[in-house]
Enzyme design. Structure first.
Site, short mmCIF file in Angstrom:
data_model
loop_
_atom_site.label_atom_id
_atom_site.label_comp_id
_atom_site.label_asym_id
_atom_site.label_seq_id
_atom_site.Cartn_x
_atom_site.Cartn_y
_atom_site.Cartn_z
N LYS A 8 -3.46 54.29 10.84
CA LYS A 8 -4.92 53.85 12.09
C LYS A 8 -4.63 53.00 13.19
O LYS A 8 -3.75 52.96 13.32
CB LYS A 8 -5.55 52.94 10.52
CG LYS A 8 -4.11 51.42 10.66
CD LYS A 8 -4.55 50.17 11.81
CE LYS A 8 -3.80 48.97 11.41
NZ LYS A 8 -3.82 48.27 12.56
N GLY A 97 -0.43 50.66 10.26
CA GLY A 97 -0.97 50.97 9.51
C GLY A 97 0.00 51.34 8.05
O GLY A 97 -0.18 51.80 7.45
N ASP A 133 -3.81 44.12 5.85
CA ASP A 133 -4.21 46.43 6.28
C ASP A 133 -4.93 46.91 4.88
O ASP A 133 -5.05 47.94 5.48
CB ASP A 133 -3.48 46.85 7.19
CG ASP A 133 -3.08 46.07 8.41
OD1 ASP A 133 -4.40 45.09 8.73
OD2 ASP A 133 -2.25 46.57 9.04
#
Length: 268
Positions: A8, A97, A133
Site C-alpha cells: 500500500k 505495509g 495497518d
C-alpha cells in the site's frame, strides 16, 4: 490455496496525538498498489512455515502469519495443521505495509481453509490485534484510516490507469525512530477535501514524517525532488519511509537510480 498480498501507499499522513497506550493517533488515506508477495497455505500433517525471496529478519514463530494462526487456534479448537510458504517481494521496513498485508491475507486464506465463515468485520478485529495497518488489507480498498490506523472509512478515490513509480533506497527506518522526530498536531487541512481536488495534492497532501526524516536522510528527499522533475503530479514518502513514490498521468522513463535501489513501476 494461494493468494498475492499487495503493498500500500499513503496519500497524506498526519500524526495527530500521542495515545496513553503508547501508540499514536493518525489520519491518512491508504491505497493498495500492484506490488505483491505470494502466499500459499495448504493442509498438511504438521504445521510448517518457509519463505523465499527477500530475507525476513527474526524467527519464524515471530512472523505475523504465524501469529495470525495462533490467534485462530486460541479461539477455535482442533484446527488442522498447515504448510505455509511465503515468497517475499515487498521490501520490509519501507512504509509499504508488506508484513501487515501478509498477515491479513493469511487470515483470509485460513478463514476459507478452515470453513470458519467469518465476515470481514470479524477478520478486521483479528487483524487489529496483529498490527495497526493489518485491518486495511482485509477489504483492501482505498480507505481513510484514523485511530492508530485500525478505524477505516471507505473513500471514493479513482486512480485507475495512474502510473506508479516507486523507489526504495534500501534505508531502513524503524517505527520508533520515525515517531521520535514528530510532534503530534491537529491537521492544518481537511484530508478528504484535499483528496477531492488533485490540484491541491502537491502542496497540501503532506506526510508528517518527511519534516524530520528528510533532513536526516537527504537521499530520500532527493528521490522526491527527482520524481517531481520527471513529471509526477504527486510524490511523497509512504508511511514512515523510506520508500518514495510518484504518481504520473502517463508512463515515464523511470530514469537512472543509484545501484542497489529497489525500483518498481506499475499501473494502478
Amino acid at each position: 490455496m494461494i493468494s498475492f498480498p499487495n503493498a500500500k501507499i499513503n496519500l497524506g499522513l498526519h500524526i495527530t496525538a500521542k495515545r496513553k497506550d503508547g501508540y499514536h493517533d493518525i489520519e491518512t488515506c491508504m491505497v493498495p498498489i500492484p506490488l505483491y508477495d505470494a502466499l500459499e497455505i495448504i493442509l498438511d500433517k504438521k504445521t510448517t512455515f518457509t519463505s523465499t525471496g527477500l530475507p525476513i529478519p527474526g524467527s519464524d514463530k515471530d512472523n505475523l502469519i504465524m501469529k495470525a494462526l495462533k490467534l485462530f487456534r486460541k479461539d477455535f479448537n482442533e484446527l488442522p495443521h498447515l504448510n505455509i510458504h511465503l515468497h517475499k517481494n515487498i521490501p520490509m521496513g519501507a512504509g509499504l505495509g508488506g508484513g501487515s498485508a501478509d498477515a491479513a491475507f493469511a487470515l483470509k486464506l485460513m478463514n476459507n481453509l478452515f470453513d470458519l465463515h467469518l465476515e470481514d468485520w470479524f477478520l478486521e478485529d483479528y487483524a487489529a490485534q496483529l498490527g495497526s495497518d493489518c485491518p486495511f488489507f482485509v477489504e483492501n480498498t482505498p480507505k481513510i484510516a484514523t485511530g492508530r490506523g485500525e478505524i477505516l472509512e471507505p473513500i471514493d478515490l479513482d486512480l485507475k490507469c495512474t502510473h506508479l513509480l516507486l523507489i526504495n533506497p534500501q534505508i531502513h527506518i524503524g517505527t520508533k525512530e520515525a515517531y521520535a522526530g514528530v510532534t503530534p498536531t491537529a491537521p492544518a487541512v481537511d484530508l478528504k477535501a484535499v483528496l477531492a481536488d488533485r490540484s491541491r495534492w502537491k502542496d497540501e497532501l503532506v506526510n508528517d514524517f518527511e519534516a524530520s526524516i528528510f533532513p536526516r536522510y537527504p537521499e530520500i528527499a532527493a528521490i522526491k525532488t527527482k520524481l517531481y522533475e520527471m513529471g509526477a503530479f504527486y510524490a511523497a514518502m509512504s508511511g514512515s519511509g523510506s520508500t518514495v513514490f510518484g504518481l504520473f498521468d502517463k508512463k515515464v522513463n523511470n530514469g537512472s537510480w543509484n545501484e542497489g535501489y529497489f525500483v518498481f513501476e506499475g499501473v494502478m
